[in-house]
Scaffold this motif. Structure first.
Motif, short mmCIF file in Angstrom:
data_model
loop_
_atom_site.label_atom_id
_atom_site.label_comp_id
_atom_site.label_asym_id
_atom_site.label_seq_id
_atom_site.Cartn_x
_atom_site.Cartn_y
_atom_site.Cartn_z
N GLU A 195 -0.74 22.30 2.48
CA GLU A 195 0.16 23.22 3.17
C GLU A 195 -0.12 23.25 4.66
O GLU A 195 0.81 23.19 5.48
N LYS B 77 2.67 22.06 7.39
CA LYS B 77 3.30 23.11 8.19
C LYS B 77 2.72 23.27 9.59
O LYS B 77 3.42 23.76 10.49
N TRP C 53 8.00 26.76 10.18
CA TRP C 53 6.86 26.48 9.31
C TRP C 53 5.60 27.20 9.80
O TRP C 53 4.79 27.65 9.00
N TYR D 174 3.60 29.74 7.44
CA TYR D 174 2.18 29.59 7.14
C TYR D 174 1.41 30.86 7.49
O TYR D 174 0.62 31.35 6.69
#
Length: 284
Positions: free
Chosen positions: A191, A195, A225, A229
């Motif tokens: 992730e 991101k 993003w 996050y």
């Protein structure tokens, strides 16, 4: 397009600024000779800039701009001291000439810190410091230590090749794109890679191709993003590192300085930093 920044406790953060500034000043007093103080100054200078931007999301206040300028000076200075063959290097920090003893490799001077230094110099449009950072050997950054994903070094080499206009730019950029795929993540998770780490790379790719529509889309994705996050849970939402999208901001500053329109408004991209509103006000 407007991307609002998440809310931060502005009053509480404003209250800690004097304490943070005092600690930073103490680190700067010893920065010429103390390795520990240099490591502290690197972390503290960026944190002060971020905390000031909480209450001043456009970075329109003089004190906020000064904090970003200081973070840039500190980050550049420690790398100048690390890479020099001389016994000392002279660097301007807070409008004072500081004579830093040279160090060689240090744990806090890894490729991640180099990226922060390069981003800050791009935001502050500091060509001389970008020249210096671009000439630091990647092999030296590897010696500085720390477990990092391999994409980090490919991205460093991409930025260095771009800035120095070397012929191997395309090779390094393609490698950086490939190594920043989520499945390549080993140290950070997938992730974070997708991101936070990947977006500045694709932004530079679109910029180099003069793909204005693609750049606009890549910047919008980067900011969205970033917000996704840093708002995914309570701990992230209160983390000071989420205040500004540092990498995307740096690439956006590069693009805007070269005539590419930036059509997104967000506290993650402080307007005065993006526009270089304090141009000519300081001798950095």
């Amino acid at each position: 397009m407007i991307v609002p920044r998440q809310d931060y406790p502005k009053n509480e953060m404003a209250a800690v600024v004097p304490v943070m500034e005092k600690s930073l000043s103490e680190s700067l007093e010893r920065i010429e000779t103390s390795h520990n103080s240099r490591a502290d100054a690197v972390m503290e200078s960026l944190n002060v800039a971020l905390v000031r931007t909480v209450g001043d999301p456009g970075a329109v206040m003089l004190e906020t701009w000064e904090s970003w300028l200081l973070a840039m000076q500190v980050h550049s200075a420690v790398f100048a001291a690390a890479a020099s063959d001389l016994e000392t290097v002279t660097c301007k920090i807070r409008q004072e000439e500081r004579h830093l003893a040279t160090t060689g490799p240090q744990p806090y001077l890894n490729a991640e810190t180099w990226l922060d230094a390069f981003y800050l110099a791009m935001i502050c449009r500091e060509a001389a410091r970008l020249d210096m950072l671009a000439r630091i050997p990647v092999s030296l950054l590897r010696d500085f230590g720390g477990a990092l994903d391999e994409y980090t070094y490919a991205w460093v080499e991409t930025l260095q090749s771009f800035w120095l206009r070397r012929d191997d730019l395309r090779t390094h950029l393609i490698r950086a794109v490939d190594l920043s795929a989520p499945e390549q993540a080993r140290v950070v998770d997938a992730e974070e890679m997708s991101k936070l780490r990947y977006p500045p790379i694709t932004m530079l790719y679109r910029y180099l191709r003069n793909d204005l529509a693609g750049f606009k889309e890549a910047l919008a994705d980067a900011v969205l993003w970033h917000k996704e996050y840093w708002t995914a849970d309570e701990d992230r939402a209160s983390n000071i590192l989420g205040v500004v999208a540092l990498g995307p901001l740096a690439i956006a500053c590069l693009a805007k300085a070269n005539g590419v329109p930036v059509e997104i408004e967000s506290g993650y991209l402080p307007e005065a930093l993006l526009d270089f509103a304090w141009r000519g006000e300081f001798d950095a």
